[in-house]
Design a protein around this motif. Structure first.
Motif, mmCIF file in Angstrom:
data_model
loop_
_atom_site.group_PDB
_atom_site.id
_atom_site.type_symbol
_atom_site.label_atom_id
_atom_site.label_comp_id
_atom_site.label_asym_id
_atom_site.label_seq_id
_atom_site.Cartn_x
_atom_site.Cartn_y
_atom_site.Cartn_z
ATOM 1 N N ASP A 33 -8.704 -2.198 16.061
ATOM 2 C CA ASP A 33 -7.705 -2.949 15.800
ATOM 3 C C ASP A 33 -7.192 -1.777 14.558
ATOM 4 O O ASP A 33 -8.123 -1.708 13.307
ATOM 5 C CB ASP A 33 -7.451 -4.916 15.768
ATOM 6 N N MET A 34 -5.911 -1.771 14.573
ATOM 7 C CA MET A 34 -5.066 -0.759 13.394
ATOM 8 C C MET A 34 -4.072 -2.060 12.548
ATOM 9 O O MET A 34 -3.227 -2.741 13.390
ATOM 10 C CB MET A 34 -5.302 0.418 13.580
ATOM 11 N N GLY A 35 -3.570 -1.537 11.333
ATOM 12 C CA GLY A 35 -2.483 -1.955 10.845
ATOM 13 C C GLY A 35 -1.687 -1.010 9.918
ATOM 14 O O GLY A 35 -2.806 -0.195 10.039
ATOM 15 N N TRP A 36 -0.524 -1.638 10.095
ATOM 16 C CA TRP A 36 0.163 -0.136 8.985
ATOM 17 C C TRP A 36 0.844 -1.923 7.532
ATOM 18 O O TRP A 36 1.327 -2.910 8.275
ATOM 19 C CB TRP A 36 1.714 -0.438 9.502
ATOM 20 N N PHE A 37 0.560 -1.543 6.236
ATOM 21 C CA PHE A 37 0.810 -2.440 5.108
ATOM 22 C C PHE A 37 2.270 -1.125 4.414
ATOM 23 O O PHE A 37 1.674 -0.434 4.705
ATOM 24 C CB PHE A 37 -0.299 -2.076 4.054
ATOM 25 N N ARG A 38 2.666 -1.569 3.800
ATOM 26 C CA ARG A 38 3.186 -1.166 2.504
ATOM 27 C C ARG A 38 3.471 -1.763 1.179
ATOM 28 O O ARG A 38 3.098 -3.536 1.034
ATOM 29 C CB ARG A 38 4.904 -0.991 3.128
ATOM 30 N N GLN A 39 3.824 -0.947 -0.063
ATOM 31 C CA GLN A 39 3.393 -1.590 -1.006
ATOM 32 C C GLN A 39 4.403 -1.202 -1.808
ATOM 33 O O GLN A 39 4.541 0.262 -1.846
ATOM 34 C CB GLN A 39 2.196 -1.653 -1.719
ATOM 35 N N ALA A 40 5.935 -2.050 -2.587
ATOM 36 C CA ALA A 40 6.928 -1.875 -3.216
ATOM 37 C C ALA A 40 6.587 -1.553 -4.924
ATOM 38 O O ALA A 40 5.577 -2.581 -4.975
ATOM 39 C CB ALA A 40 8.462 -2.109 -2.817
ATOM 40 N N PRO A 41 6.820 -1.027 -5.081
ATOM 41 C CA PRO A 41 6.487 -1.555 -6.903
ATOM 42 C C PRO A 41 6.315 -2.392 -7.389
ATOM 43 O O PRO A 41 7.972 -2.903 -6.702
ATOM 44 C CB PRO A 41 7.724 -0.132 -7.956
ATOM 45 N N GLY A 109 -7.122 -8.355 3.610
ATOM 46 C CA GLY A 109 -8.945 -8.297 3.793
ATOM 47 C C GLY A 109 -9.101 -8.100 4.429
ATOM 48 O O GLY A 109 -11.037 -8.742 4.749
ATOM 49 N N ASN A 110 -8.982 -8.338 5.485
ATOM 50 C CA ASN A 110 -9.084 -8.551 7.037
ATOM 51 C C ASN A 110 -10.118 -6.648 7.729
ATOM 52 O O ASN A 110 -9.992 -6.443 9.044
ATOM 53 C CB ASN A 110 -8.268 -8.994 8.439
ATOM 54 N N TYR A 111 -8.704 -5.642 6.779
ATOM 55 C CA TYR A 111 -9.165 -4.375 6.544
ATOM 56 C C TYR A 111 -9.595 -3.814 5.492
ATOM 57 O O TYR A 111 -9.830 -4.370 4.739
ATOM 58 C CB TYR A 111 -7.819 -4.054 6.616
ATOM 59 N N ASN A 112 -11.146 -3.039 5.995
ATOM 60 C CA ASN A 112 -11.779 -2.296 5.785
ATOM 61 C C ASN A 112 -12.109 -0.514 5.382
ATOM 62 O O ASN A 112 -12.573 -0.331 4.389
ATOM 63 C CB ASN A 112 -12.709 -2.377 5.624
ATOM 64 N N TYR A 113 -10.925 -0.266 5.568
ATOM 65 C CA TYR A 113 -10.980 0.935 5.831
ATOM 66 C C TYR A 113 -9.520 1.680 4.785
ATOM 67 O O TYR A 113 -8.784 0.437 6.464
ATOM 68 C CB TYR A 113 -11.042 2.153 6.679
ATOM 69 N N TRP A 114 -8.719 2.274 4.399
ATOM 70 C CA TRP A 114 -7.251 2.308 4.255
ATOM 71 C C TRP A 114 -7.380 4.251 4.398
ATOM 72 O O TRP A 114 -7.701 4.741 3.450
ATOM 73 C CB TRP A 114 -7.176 1.526 3.108
ATOM 74 N N GLY A 115 -5.702 4.528 4.229
ATOM 75 C CA GLY A 115 -5.670 6.280 3.685
ATOM 76 C C GLY A 115 -4.841 5.748 2.831
ATOM 77 O O GLY A 115 -4.808 4.609 1.827
#
Length: 124
Positions: A33-41, A109-115
Motif C-alpha cells: 500500500d502507498m500513501g501521500w502526506f503533506r506538511q505545511a510550515p 508511523g505506519n509508513y517506513n519509506y519516504w520521498g
C-alpha cells in the motif's frame, strides 16, 4: 534499496489543479500500500490519501475528499495524486510513502519509506 521520488509540484491559483507523481524503485512495489502526506510550515505532517497494493481501495480525510484522487500504475512503479479545486490551505510539501503495515493507514508511523517531498503552493 527503496527510493521514492516525487515530482509535479508547483505554483497554482486557487481552483486550479496539479498532478503529483511518485516514482518508486526497489523490489515488489506492487506488494505494498502507498500513501501521500503533506506538511505545511509550523504544522504536523498530515495524511492526504492512501491506496491499496492493487489499487482497488483508497482512503482520504474529509479535508480533501472529493477533490483529490490517488491512483497507481504498478507496471510503471508509480503512484499519482490528482489534486483539483485547490485551495490556499492545500499549500504544503507533499510526500509519498510506502506502507509497512497492512490496510490503508492514516498514521505516518505506519509508513517506513519516504520521498524527499515536492512543494505545492496555491495562491489566492
Amino acid at each position: 534499496q527503496v527510493q521514492l521520488v516525487e515530482s509535479g509540484g508547483g505554483l497554482v491559483q486557487a481552483g486550479g489543479s496539479l498532478r503529483l507523481s511518485c516514482a518508486a524503485s526497489g523490489p515488489s512495489f506492487n506488494n505494498y500500500d502507498m500513501g501521500w502526506f503533506r506538511q505545511a510550515p509550523g504544522k504536523e505532517r498530515e495524511f492526504v490519501a492512501a491506496i491499496s497494493w492493487s489499487g482497488g481501495s483508497t482512503a482520504y480525510p474529509d479535508s480533501v475528499k472529493g477533490r483529490f484522487t490517488i491512483s497507481r500504475d504498478n507496471a510503471k512503479n508509480t503512484v499519482y495524486l490528482q489534486m483539483d479545486s485547490l485551495k490556499p490551505e492545500d499549500t504544503a510539501v507533499y510526500y509519498c510513502a510506502r506502507s509497512s503495515t497492512g490496510g490503508l493507514a492514516y498514521g505516518s508511523g505506519n509508513y517506513n519509506y519516504w520521498g524527499q517531498g515536492t512543494q505545492v503552493t496555491v495562491s489566492s
